[in-house]
Enzyme design. Structure first.
Site, PDB file in Angstrom:
ATOM      1  N   SER A  54     -11.649  17.205  -5.796  1.00 38.02           N
ATOM      2  CA  SER A  54     -10.825  16.000  -5.640  1.00 38.02           C
ATOM      3  C   SER A  54      -9.597  16.029  -6.549  1.00 38.02           C
ATOM      4  CB  SER A  54     -11.657  14.756  -5.953  1.00 38.02           C
ATOM      5  OG  SER A  54     -12.243  14.872  -7.242  1.00 38.02           O
ATOM      6  N   ASN A  96     -20.049   9.572 -13.156  1.00 43.43           N
ATOM      7  CA  ASN A  96     -20.228   8.431 -12.263  1.00 43.43           C
ATOM      8  C   ASN A  96     -19.707   7.123 -12.869  1.00 43.43           C
ATOM      9  OD1 ASN A  96     -21.402  10.361 -10.703  1.00 43.43           O
ATOM     10  ND2 ASN A  96     -23.507   9.580 -10.865  1.00 43.43           N
ATOM     11  N   HIS A 132       5.377 -19.606  20.934  1.00 41.45           N
ATOM     12  CA  HIS A 132       5.274 -18.695  22.097  1.00 41.45           C
ATOM     13  C   HIS A 132       6.564 -17.890  22.295  1.00 41.45           C
ATOM     14  CE1 HIS A 132       1.740 -21.180  23.223  1.00 41.45           C
ATOM     15  NE2 HIS A 132       2.523 -22.180  22.838  1.00 41.45           N
ATOM     16  N   SER A 172      22.167   6.146  15.639  1.00 43.35           N
ATOM     17  CA  SER A 172      21.528   7.033  16.603  1.00 43.35           C
ATOM     18  C   SER A 172      22.383   8.285  16.735  1.00 43.35           C
ATOM     19  CB  SER A 172      21.430   6.316  17.949  1.00 43.35           C
ATOM     20  OG  SER A 172      21.340   7.259  19.002  1.00 43.35           O
ATOM     21  N   LYS A 179      24.711   2.204  18.127  1.00 42.27           N
ATOM     22  CA  LYS A 179      23.440   1.730  17.583  1.00 42.27           C
ATOM     23  C   LYS A 179      23.427   1.528  16.081  1.00 42.27           C
ATOM     24  CE  LYS A 179      19.723   2.141  19.467  1.00 42.27           C
ATOM     25  NZ  LYS A 179      18.688   1.467  20.188  1.00 42.27           N
ATOM     26  N   ASN A 216      20.120   0.644  13.872  1.00 46.19           N
ATOM     27  CA  ASN A 216      18.694   0.360  14.025  1.00 46.19           C
ATOM     28  C   ASN A 216      18.083  -0.244  12.763  1.00 46.19           C
ATOM     29  OD1 ASN A 216      18.781   1.474  16.610  1.00 46.19           O
ATOM     30  ND2 ASN A 216      18.440   3.535  15.796  1.00 46.19           N
ATOM     31  N   GLU A 253      11.237  -1.952  10.835  1.00 49.72           N
ATOM     32  CA  GLU A 253      10.358  -1.253  11.778  1.00 49.72           C
ATOM     33  C   GLU A 253       9.314  -0.410  11.046  1.00 49.72           C
ATOM     34  OE1 GLU A 253      12.497   0.368  15.507  1.00 49.72           O
ATOM     35  OE2 GLU A 253      14.023   0.217  13.963  1.00 49.72           O
ATOM     36  N   TYR A 255     -24.957   6.199  -7.114  1.00 45.39           N
ATOM     37  CA  TYR A 255     -23.734   6.922  -6.781  1.00 45.39           C
ATOM     38  C   TYR A 255     -23.992   7.978  -5.708  1.00 45.39           C
ATOM     39  CZ  TYR A 255     -19.674   9.892  -6.936  1.00 45.39           C
ATOM     40  OH  TYR A 255     -18.576  10.597  -6.562  1.00 45.39           O
TER      41      TYR A 255
HETATM   42  N1  ARG Z   1     -14.981  13.186  -8.189  1.00 42.68           N
HETATM   43  C1  ARG Z   1     -16.028  12.218  -8.220  1.00 42.68           C
HETATM   44  C2  ARG Z   1     -15.578  10.936  -7.525  1.00 42.68           C
HETATM   45  O1  ARG Z   1     -14.435  10.837  -7.247  1.00 42.68           O
HETATM   46  C3  ARG Z   1     -16.375  11.909  -9.633  1.00 42.68           C
HETATM   47  C4  ARG Z   1     -17.812  11.601  -9.817  1.00 42.68           C
HETATM   48  C5  ARG Z   1     -18.617  12.751  -9.400  1.00 42.68           C
HETATM   49  N2  ARG Z   1     -19.940  12.659  -9.841  1.00 42.68           N
HETATM   50  C6  ARG Z   1     -20.832  13.600  -9.484  1.00 42.68           C
HETATM   51  N3  ARG Z   1     -21.993  13.489  -9.956  1.00 42.68           N
HETATM   52  N4  ARG Z   1     -20.512  14.541  -8.663  1.00 42.68           N
HETATM   53  O2  ARG Z   1     -16.328  10.061  -7.231  1.00 42.68           O
END
Ligand code: ARG
Length: 464
Positions: free
Chosen positions: A25, A112, A158, A279, A285, A287, A292, A319
């Site tokens: 991540s 966690n 309306h 455009s 034009k 826009n 939008e 978790y």
């Molecule tokens: N990258 C994890 C999250 O975004 C962090 C916690 C991960 N905990 C674990 N035991 N893998 O939630």
């Protein structure tokens, strides 16, 4: 080359290369580095406070973390996908920098409770930034309302011309929606600002931690009561995304008005050139791109909300890795909301209102028909009968191509003998708006008072 992972003691084989990338991540959660470091600093200070770390270890950790923060700020920090997430990247770097003491930072803690804490710190700041950006747009709306307090436009139901209103009144309608949006962010912020730290993986920790101590350092109002709940629920994220989605839906509706109003069919406003594009093929034009886009982007934030709800839906305590999926929707919602608010905060003060054209539109379409009915009621006609009389007058107007104010007194009296020469005062659009002179009404006198109240409400910290 395989980087050692902080958790690889029980493993005999390295992680599959694709799985490593798939489960990492760090590409997005590195955005939480400030919060992650703040949380770690508070945790280290708390551990020293209860005697789990020495003062020297604490100081080495705090110093090391602040140097790492400076590296990240400067762009010299090397992020590693093999180290999975923001937490392990920073922790590994800390160990590399300060050695033994760095290995002790994770005592009594888990990723966690760490990530749940980071996310709450992040959303708390985001809620404050959004509140500020909403207020900026509200101030712009109030200043336009003040400038256009007497400008008359057709009000619609309306999307058909209904009754004349003032442009100022219309601007303040958007102010009100935004004020409630502020209230929703402020409300969810109270539940965001509760500290999960100390819940550890799920059950708490065997160290003699002082959670209130860490909470004070991090500015949390309270400590989460239940460790299982603290690490697993993301309801605060859902609330935040819901507030964001509703705000975007408001901005989307406002966008729709600007798109319509700036068309040649309506011709009510002109948007500043700096906010529009042309455009490549049609030279005439101009826009309304910003409205939008904001209208289009509202869909993303609604999607972010739905993603979070469904992410949570099937999770047993406590978790689960599913929760890693909470970050991208939240970041997207924050970026989209802040971008949209910024664009509108810049655009709104520069909307040029075409007063003549709007007035003209308000004078067409029998917008004072209700005023004529109310006039008849004042002359003793029952409202239902008055409605019928005016309906016939309007039909005559449609057939003869005349608005009510264009008809002669004789023509009007043909529909009801109760009509007298004073009728023309109520058939003007100015008379019509001036007559709606009560709290919440469109009369310029009322809108002036509403503007004054709006300014007071913006200034008072309590989000009324
Ligand atoms: N990258 C994890 C999250 O975004 C962090 C916690 C991960 N905990 C674990 N035991 N893998 O939630």
């Amino acid at each position: 080359m395989n980087i050692d992972k902080p958790w690889d003691g029980r493993f005999t084989e390295p992680t599959d290369a694709f799985v490593e990338a798939f489960t990492a991540s760090v590409s997005f959660d590195r955005r939480l580095y400030r919060q992650d470091i703040a949380g770690s600093v508070a945790h280290a200070k708390m551990l020293a406070h209860v005697g789990v770390l020495t003062a020297a270890e604490r100081d080495a950790i705090v110093k090391g973390l602040s140097e790492i923060e400076a590296e990240i700020d400067a762009g010299t920090f090397t992020w590693s996908v093999a180290l999975e997430d923001v937490h392990m990247n920073i922790e590994s770097r800390l160990i590399a920098r300060i050695g033994e003491a760095g290995k002790k930072l994770h005592t009594g803690r888990s990723r966690n409770d760490q990530i749940a804490t980071d996310l709450r710190l992040y959303l708390r700041d985001a809620a404050d930034m959004i509140d500020f950006a909403i207020q900026r747009l509200q101030k712009a709306l109030v200043s336009v309302a003040e400038r256009e307090v007497d400008s008359i436009m057709p009000g619609f139901t309306h999307l058909q011309v209904a009754q004349p209103v003032t442009f100022g009144h219309q601007m303040l309608a958007w102010f009100e929606m935004l004020q409630r949006d502020r209230g929703r962010f402020a409300d969810c912020r109270r539940r965001i600002n509760v500290m999960p730290l100390g819940a550890a993986a799920l059950a708490g920790t065997s160290y003699p931690i002082d959670r209130a101590f860490a909470a004070r350092l991090l500015g949390f109002d309270a400590v989460a009561e239940n460790s299982l709940d603290a690490v697993s629920d993301r309801d605060f994220a859902v609330e935040f995304a819901a507030a964001a989605a509703l705000l975007m839906v408001h901005l989307s509706r406002f966008s729709e008005e600007l798109v319509l109003w700036s068309s040649s069919q309506f011709d009510f406003v002109e948007l500043p050139d700096a906010f529009c594009t042309g455009s490549s093929i049609m030279p005439q034009k101009k826009n309304p791109d910003v409205p939008e886009l904001v209208r289009g982007k509202s869909g993303r934030v609604v999607g972010d909300l739905v993603s979070l709800l469904i992410m949570i839906k099937g999770q047993p305590l406590a978790y689960n890795k599913d929760n890693q999926e909470d970050k991208e929707p939240l970041f997207d919602a924050v970026d989209t909301v802040l971008g949209s608010l910024r664009a509108y905060g810049d655009l709104v003060p520069n909307i040029r209102v075409k007063r003549e054209s709007m007035l003209h539109a308000a004078q067409r379409g029998f917008s004072t028909a209700t005023d004529l009915a109310d006039y008849l009621v004042r002359k003793g006609v029952a409202f239902r009968d008055a409605h019928e009389v005016v309906g016939r007058a309007v039909r005559h107007g449609v057939e003869s191509g005349k608005d009510l104010a264009d008809m002669t007194l004789e023509e009007l009296r043909g529909f009801s003998a109760a009509i007298g020469p004073d009728v023309f005062e109520v058939l003007t659009v100015t008379g019509s708006v001036a007559a709606r002179n009560h709290l919440g009404g469109t009369a310029p006198e009322q809108v002036r008072m509403a503007i004054a109240r709006a300014r007071e409400r913006l200034e008072s910290a309590a989000r009324k």
